[in-house]
Design a protein around this motif. Structure first.
Motif, PDB file in Angstrom:
ATOM      1  N   ARG A   3       0.844  -1.190   0.000  1.00 31.95           N
ATOM      2  CA  ARG A   3       0.000   0.000   0.000  1.00 31.95           C
ATOM      3  C   ARG A   3       0.884   1.246   0.000  1.00 31.95           C
ATOM      4  N   LEU A   4       0.295   2.359  -0.434  1.00 31.96           N
ATOM      5  CA  LEU A   4       1.015   3.620  -0.537  1.00 31.96           C
ATOM      6  C   LEU A   4       0.552   4.596   0.536  1.00 31.96           C
ATOM      7  N   GLN A   5       1.496   5.431   0.971  1.00 34.95           N
ATOM      8  CA  GLN A   5       1.207   6.466   1.959  1.00 34.95           C
ATOM      9  C   GLN A   5       1.546   7.821   1.359  1.00 34.95           C
ATOM     10  N   ALA A   6       0.593   8.730   1.377  1.00 27.92           N
ATOM     11  CA  ALA A   6       0.823  10.100   0.922  1.00 27.92           C
ATOM     12  C   ALA A   6       0.889  11.016   2.137  1.00 27.92           C
ATOM     13  N   THR A   7       1.951  11.814   2.209  1.00 26.61           N
ATOM     14  CA  THR A   7       2.129  12.737   3.332  1.00 26.61           C
ATOM     15  C   THR A   7       2.512  14.115   2.811  1.00 26.61           C
ATOM     16  N   GLY A   8       2.151  15.124   3.563  1.00 23.04           N
ATOM     17  CA  GLY A   8       2.519  16.484   3.197  1.00 23.04           C
ATOM     18  C   GLY A   8       3.944  16.788   3.606  1.00 23.04           C
ATOM     19  N   VAL A   9       4.674  17.453   2.725  1.00 22.44           N
ATOM     20  CA  VAL A   9       6.051  17.857   3.030  1.00 22.44           C
ATOM     21  C   VAL A   9       6.063  19.222   3.697  1.00 22.44           C
ATOM     22  N   ASP A  10       5.246  20.159   3.189  1.00 25.57           N
ATOM     23  CA  ASP A  10       5.199  21.512   3.743  1.00 25.57           C
ATOM     24  C   ASP A  10       4.239  21.608   4.925  1.00 25.57           C
ATOM     25  N   GLU A  11       3.151  20.856   4.852  1.00 25.74           N
ATOM     26  CA  GLU A  11       2.185  20.796   5.944  1.00 25.74           C
ATOM     27  C   GLU A  11       2.083  19.347   6.409  1.00 25.74           C
ATOM     28  N   LYS A  12       1.938  19.150   7.698  1.00 22.40           N
ATOM     29  CA  LYS A  12       1.965  17.796   8.256  1.00 22.40           C
ATOM     30  C   LYS A  12       0.578  17.161   8.220  1.00 22.40           C
ATOM     31  N   TRP A  13       0.371  16.313   7.264  1.00 26.42           N
ATOM     32  CA  TRP A  13      -0.854  15.535   7.151  1.00 26.42           C
ATOM     33  C   TRP A  13      -0.492  14.201   6.508  1.00 26.42           C
ATOM     34  N   THR A  14      -1.331  13.208   6.714  1.00 26.33           N
ATOM     35  CA  THR A  14      -1.127  11.882   6.136  1.00 26.33           C
ATOM     36  C   THR A  14      -2.477  11.301   5.746  1.00 26.33           C
ATOM     37  N   LEU A  15      -2.584  10.830   4.512  1.00 25.08           N
ATOM     38  CA  LEU A  15      -3.810  10.193   4.056  1.00 25.08           C
ATOM     39  C   LEU A  15      -3.837   8.731   4.481  1.00 25.08           C
ATOM     40  N   GLU A  16      -5.044   8.158   4.505  1.00 30.01           N
ATOM     41  CA  GLU A  16      -5.172   6.728   4.739  1.00 30.01           C
ATOM     42  C   GLU A  16      -4.412   5.971   3.643  1.00 30.01           C
ATOM     43  N   PRO A  17      -3.794   4.836   3.963  1.00 30.51           N
ATOM     44  CA  PRO A  17      -3.021   4.094   2.951  1.00 30.51           C
ATOM     45  C   PRO A  17      -3.869   3.706   1.747  1.00 30.51           C
ATOM     46  N   ALA A  18      -3.232   3.690   0.573  1.00 29.97           N
ATOM     47  CA  ALA A  18      -3.909   3.359  -0.683  1.00 29.97           C
ATOM     48  C   ALA A  18      -3.437   2.008  -1.188  1.00 29.97           C
ATOM     49  N   LEU A  19      -4.383   1.135  -1.484  1.00 31.05           N
ATOM     50  CA  LEU A  19      -4.035  -0.158  -2.078  1.00 31.05           C
ATOM     51  C   LEU A  19      -3.849  -0.031  -3.587  1.00 31.05           C
ATOM     52  N   ASN A  20      -4.578   0.892  -4.211  1.00 32.96           N
ATOM     53  CA  ASN A  20      -4.469   1.090  -5.657  1.00 32.96           C
ATOM     54  C   ASN A  20      -3.509   2.206  -6.036  1.00 32.96           C
ATOM     55  N   GLU A  21      -3.875   3.450  -5.676  1.00 29.32           N
ATOM     56  CA  GLU A  21      -3.052   4.572  -6.131  1.00 29.32           C
ATOM     57  C   GLU A  21      -3.250   5.816  -5.276  1.00 29.32           C
ATOM     58  N   VAL A  22      -2.251   6.684  -5.372  1.00 28.00           N
ATOM     59  CA  VAL A  22      -2.332   8.048  -4.852  1.00 28.00           C
ATOM     60  C   VAL A  22      -2.324   8.984  -6.056  1.00 28.00           C
ATOM     61  N   VAL A  23      -3.247   9.942  -6.067  1.00 22.98           N
ATOM     62  CA  VAL A  23      -3.350  10.902  -7.165  1.00 22.98           C
ATOM     63  C   VAL A  23      -3.186  12.312  -6.606  1.00 22.98           C
ATOM     64  N   VAL A  24      -2.416  13.131  -7.323  1.00 19.17           N
ATOM     65  CA  VAL A  24      -2.347  14.567  -7.048  1.00 19.17           C
ATOM     66  C   VAL A  24      -2.855  15.281  -8.284  1.00 19.17           C
TER      67      VAL A  24
END
Length: 278
Positions: free
Chosen positions: A124-145
């Protein structure tokens, strides 16, 4: 050992609810403990709990399509999951409804005798903010920006860096990072390559980029960052569901999550699933 099983049926699907009821009866006949999700509990005579409360059980059975299993995986994390396929393609759900009782009871027997069952680990993938501290729930398929919306006038400029080196930058609808599991989903519709389920890789795919580069396949421990600019609002999205609003310029780090998903029981035939894709 005493075996505790959770059962999640596709919402508002009578066929799934009927199968859940049959599984509860069969499991209680073996002495195992069985609970269902709250929505299913409103339709059948069974003890119901929130899906998240099934985390830590010995086994969770997902009855439905791949979307149902994605939902279950988000809620129960590394708890072993068995997928029963009521959908069309079924990359994640290998068990036919007609075989469900036999497969589930066999797994319970194995758990009673050995205390464990073999499974396949899905990254699974983890998306986190670099400038602001946040973390999305893990993704089994994909993270999109992507920008404020998909389509004409809704894109953004997204720079992709790989291990600190710039790969490309372009105005685009967005950029996605997909696991092998997710390579058959959003990634494929955006022209990304198929990744075999056994491949220990990720793929980075631009979405309708003005100056596009080919999708890039990287090792899973690669340091990936997506920096979005050129728009007032953008979003980072995990598996099309969990969303974080961004205020560009903003940078998102995408990496492997600490916990994978464990699929147990018979495994789906990847190539048979491809034949069912439209």
């Amino acid at each position: 050992m005493d075996v505790d099983v959770g059962i999640v049926a596709q919402r508002d699907n009578e066929r799934a609810q009927e199968l859940a009821a049959s599984l509860v009866d069969a499991l209680e006949g073996t002495g195992a403990s069985a609970v269902v999700d709250e929505a299913t509990g409103g339709a059948i005579a069974a003890t119901a709990v929130p899906v998240a409360a099934m985390a830590g059980r010995d086994l969770v059975v997902s009855i439905g399509g791949d979307g149902t299993l994605l939902f279950v995986a988000r809620e129960v994390g590394p708890t072993p999951i068995l997928g029963i396929n009521l959908g069309e393609v079924g990359f994640l759900n290998a068990v036919a409804p007609a075989d469900a009782l036999e497969v589930v009871t066999a797994l319970v027997t194995e758990l009673e005798e050995t205390g464990a069952v073999e499974g396949r680990e899905l990254a699974r993938l983890q998306a986190t903010g670099v400038d602001e501290k946040w973390t999305l729930e893990p993704a089994l398929n994909e993270v999109v920006v992507h920008g404020p919306r998909r389509g004409h006038g809704g894109g953004a400029t997204v720079e992709i860096t790989v291990d600190g080196q710039r790969y490309t930058e372009s105005h685009a609808d967005g950029v996605l990072v997909a696991t092998p599991t997710g390579s058959t989903a959003y990634n494929l519709s955006e022209g990304g390559p198929l990744l075999h389920p056994s491949a220990e890789t990720l793929v980075v795919t631009q979405m309708a980029a003005t100056d596009s580069m080919p999708p890039l396949v990287v090792e899973p421990d690669t340091e990936l960052t997506l920096t979005v600019s050129g728009t007032d609002t953008a979003y980072a999205i995990s598996d099309g569901r969990n969303r974080q609003r961004l205020e560009p310029p903003a940078t998102v780090s995408v990496s492997l999550a600490d916990e994978s998903v464990t699929l147990v029981g018979p495994q789906a035939n990847f190539f048979d699933g491809l034949d069912k894709l439209e």
